[in-house]
Structures are given as structure tokens and as C-alpha cells.
Design a protein around this motif. Structure first.
Motif, mmCIF file in Angstrom:
data_model
loop_
_atom_site.group_PDB
_atom_site.id
_atom_site.type_symbol
_atom_site.label_atom_id
_atom_site.label_comp_id
_atom_site.label_asym_id
_atom_site.label_seq_id
_atom_site.Cartn_x
_atom_site.Cartn_y
_atom_site.Cartn_z
ATOM 1 N N UNK A 1 1.881 10.056 -10.184
ATOM 2 C CA UNK A 1 1.210 10.242 -11.329
ATOM 3 C C UNK A 1 0.216 11.332 -11.191
ATOM 4 N N UNK A 2 -0.321 11.440 -10.038
ATOM 5 C CA UNK A 2 -1.360 12.569 -9.993
ATOM 6 C C UNK A 2 -0.416 13.885 -10.007
ATOM 7 N N UNK A 3 0.620 13.945 -9.389
ATOM 8 C CA UNK A 3 1.443 15.449 -9.389
ATOM 9 C C UNK A 3 2.194 15.548 -10.509
ATOM 10 N N UNK A 4 2.391 14.692 -11.329
ATOM 11 C CA UNK A 4 3.447 14.979 -12.770
ATOM 12 C C UNK A 4 3.018 16.099 -13.212
ATOM 13 N N UNK A 5 2.010 16.661 -13.728
ATOM 14 C CA UNK A 5 1.886 17.983 -14.350
ATOM 15 C C UNK A 5 2.157 19.043 -13.531
ATOM 16 N N UNK A 6 2.227 19.127 -12.223
ATOM 17 C CA UNK A 6 2.810 20.402 -11.420
ATOM 18 C C UNK A 6 4.208 19.952 -11.090
ATOM 19 N N UNK A 7 4.698 18.724 -11.098
ATOM 20 C CA UNK A 7 6.349 18.495 -10.860
ATOM 21 C C UNK A 7 6.839 18.797 -12.104
ATOM 22 N N UNK A 8 6.559 18.176 -13.244
ATOM 23 C CA UNK A 8 6.874 18.574 -14.602
ATOM 24 C C UNK A 8 6.062 19.238 -15.687
ATOM 25 N N UNK B 1 0.792 -1.195 0.183
ATOM 26 C CA UNK B 1 0.112 -0.004 0.148
ATOM 27 C C UNK B 1 0.850 1.286 0.001
ATOM 28 N N UNK B 2 2.216 1.083 0.677
ATOM 29 C CA UNK B 2 2.887 2.411 0.754
ATOM 30 C C UNK B 2 3.343 2.685 -0.705
ATOM 31 N N UNK B 3 3.929 1.385 -1.117
ATOM 32 C CA UNK B 3 4.528 1.578 -2.545
ATOM 33 C C UNK B 3 3.470 2.198 -3.778
ATOM 34 N N UNK B 4 2.352 1.689 -3.606
ATOM 35 C CA UNK B 4 1.349 2.074 -4.506
ATOM 36 C C UNK B 4 0.787 3.414 -4.316
ATOM 37 N N UNK B 5 0.884 3.767 -3.032
ATOM 38 C CA UNK B 5 0.310 5.096 -2.861
ATOM 39 C C UNK B 5 1.421 6.095 -3.420
ATOM 40 N N UNK B 6 2.658 5.823 -3.488
ATOM 41 C CA UNK B 6 3.813 6.730 -3.754
ATOM 42 C C UNK B 6 3.609 6.654 -5.435
#
Length: 270
Positions: free
Chosen positions: A24-31, A14-19
Motif C-alpha cells: 500500500x505504501x509503495x503503490x505510487x512508486x510501483x504504479x 504479522x508477515x502477511x500484514x507487513x507485506x
């Protein structure tokens, strides 16, 4: 959920999958520049200019992994949804009605099982074209048969129990018996099998992209590995980083699937 998070495999998975999901959700904001933008010098090593380095065209590998996570999760979830719906319908009808219907459906299922799944997916994508929709469709077509056989066996087991016979005696319709009585009793098996199908779908998509059969307009982990294999001796990070992303994601889903299996089947607990 308490049973899942109480097991080591459940916590790690669950921890790895949450990361992965957060990345994936933050990709447009990070890059915001996207995964195809040339942002630096080619073959920049990790931590020199960018966190995970750059590829032969100067594209940020970390951006590619973030955007690739979105595609992998989308393919895994959508393909699994189609597989679960089709496998449950086919297996449920065959197991409940039996007789000639069961024989006919099982012959079709066996035909699909005789075809090597990955080879079948390659042929379908090669014929229809390398688009994301076709990749999802190919994975779904070649992967539903094992789940159908599993659901069929579970439905046959539940159909022969006393409460199902009582429902028949009360005059309940076949559809209501299947939805209200049988489906809840086989749902745990479907959930566990479906969770593992997500990992299989991600591997299929990565393999197809690695062979050049993925959508060329979309950045995926398999595409990154395939593009970097020619420079693996001089720029190891181009292959290693997306490969580790695939490994950790599939490992997380399998660990979570094992934890779900233990939680939903108490008889398996030691």
C-alpha cells in the motif's frame, strides 16, 4: 511483542500484514500511472504482459490491488478507531454508573444489535451516497454495539474489585477512576476486539463496493471483484486476484488478533 512473534499465528499474521502495508505504501512508486489507466490490451492473462494480467478495459490488475490495499487499510483503521472510541465510551459509562443509565444505554445498544449490520450499512450508504466518508461512517454506526456490551461487562467486573472501592474511599473522581484504574484493566480486551474489527471493516467495505455502493472514484478490491464477475468464466484472474488479496489480508489480521489475545491474556495460554 515477544509473545506475539513467538507464536506461529503471530509470525504468519504479522508477515502477511507487513507485506500488505508495504504494498500500500509503495503503490505510487510501483504504479505511478494509477489504477484507472489503460496500459495494455484487454483480458491479458497473468504473466503474459503484466504480472497479474489486465481487466476488460486494459487496466493493470496489480496496480488496482496495490491501490486497493491503501483504501482497505484506511477504511479498516479509521472505522475501527471510531468503533473503539464510541463503544468504549458507551460501554464504560453504562458499566460504571449502572442503574437507569445502564438500562437506557443498553436499550439503545440492543436496538442497534437487532439491525443486521451489513443490511444497515447498505441502507445508510444508499441514503447518504456512495462516498468513502459515508462508507466509513456506515461501518462505524452498525458495528459499535457489540464492543460496547463487551466493554460494559469488563467494566462491571473491574468496578467491583477492591482497588476500585479503595479509590472511591479516597475520594477520587469518577473520571479519574475510569481513566486511571478501570481503563488499563480492560485495555487488553479492547485491543483484541479492535484488531478483529479491522478485518470486519475491510470485509464490509469490500462487500459494499462489490454491490456498487463504494466510492466510484476510488479503486477498491470489492469494486474489482464486482467489475470482473461478468467475465469470470473467460477471465478468472479479474475476480481471483483481488479476492485472494481480501482473503490474505483478513486472514493476517485475524491471526494477529489471536496472537494478541494469547499475549495479553496469559490465562488462555496452554
Amino acid at each position: 511483542m515477544r509473545r506475539v512473534v513467538s507464536s506461529p499465528s503471530g509470525i504468519i499474521g504479522l508477515s502477511l500484514l507487513s507485506c500488505v502495508v508495504l504494498l500500500a505504501v509503495a503503490a505510487p512508486w510501483l504504479y505511478p500511472e494509477g489504477p484507472f489507466e489503460m496500459v495494455g490490451m484487454p483480458f491479458s492473462k497473468p504473466l503474459d504482459e503484466y504480472l497479474l494480467g489486465t481487466d476488460m478495459l486494459g487496466r493493470n490488475i496489480a496496480a488496482g490491488i496495490a491501490y486497493g490495499a491503501r483504501i482497505s487499510l484506511i477504511v479498516g483503521v479509521i472505522a475501527t478507531m471510531f468503533i473503539v472510541v464510541l463503544g468504549t465510551l458507551v460501554g464504560g459509562v453504562a458499566g460504571y454508573y449502572g442503574g437507569r443509565i445502564d438500562s437506557a444505554v443498553m436499550r439503545i445498544t440492543e436496538f442497534f444489535q437487532t439491525i443486521p449490520s451489513f443490511i444497515g450499512a447498505i441502507v445508510i450508504v444508499a441514503i447518504l451516497g456512495p462516498t468513502l466518508v459515508n462508507v466509513i461512517g456506515a461501518i462505524s454506526i452498525v458495528s459499535w454495539a457489540p464492543l460496547a456490551r463487551l466493554v460494559r461487562a469488563e467494566v462491571i467486573s473491574v468496578k467491583n474489585r477492591e482497588f476500585t472501592s479503595a479509590c472511591l474511599a479516597l475520594g477520587m473522581s469518577d473520571l479519574r477512576i475510569m481513566v486511571v484504574q478501570i481503563l488499563p484493566n480492560v485495555l487488553s480486551t479492547i485491543i483484541v476486539a479492535g484488531s478483529l474489527m479491522v478485518a470486519t471493516s475491510i470485509l464490509f467495505e469490500s462487500g459494499l463496493s462489490f454491490l456498487g455502493l463504494g466510492d466510484p472514484n476510488i479503486m477498491t478490491w470489492g469494486f474489482m471483484i464486482g467489475a470482473g464477475r461478468s467475465a469470470i468464466r473467460t477471465a478468472w484472474w479479474m475476480v481471483t486476484m483481488p479476492g485472494v488479496a481480501v482473503l490474505l489480508t483478513v486472514l493476517a489480521i485475524n491471526l494477529l488478533g489471536d496472537a494478541l489475545n494469547e499475549a495479553l491474556n496469559p490465562r488462555l495460554k496452554r
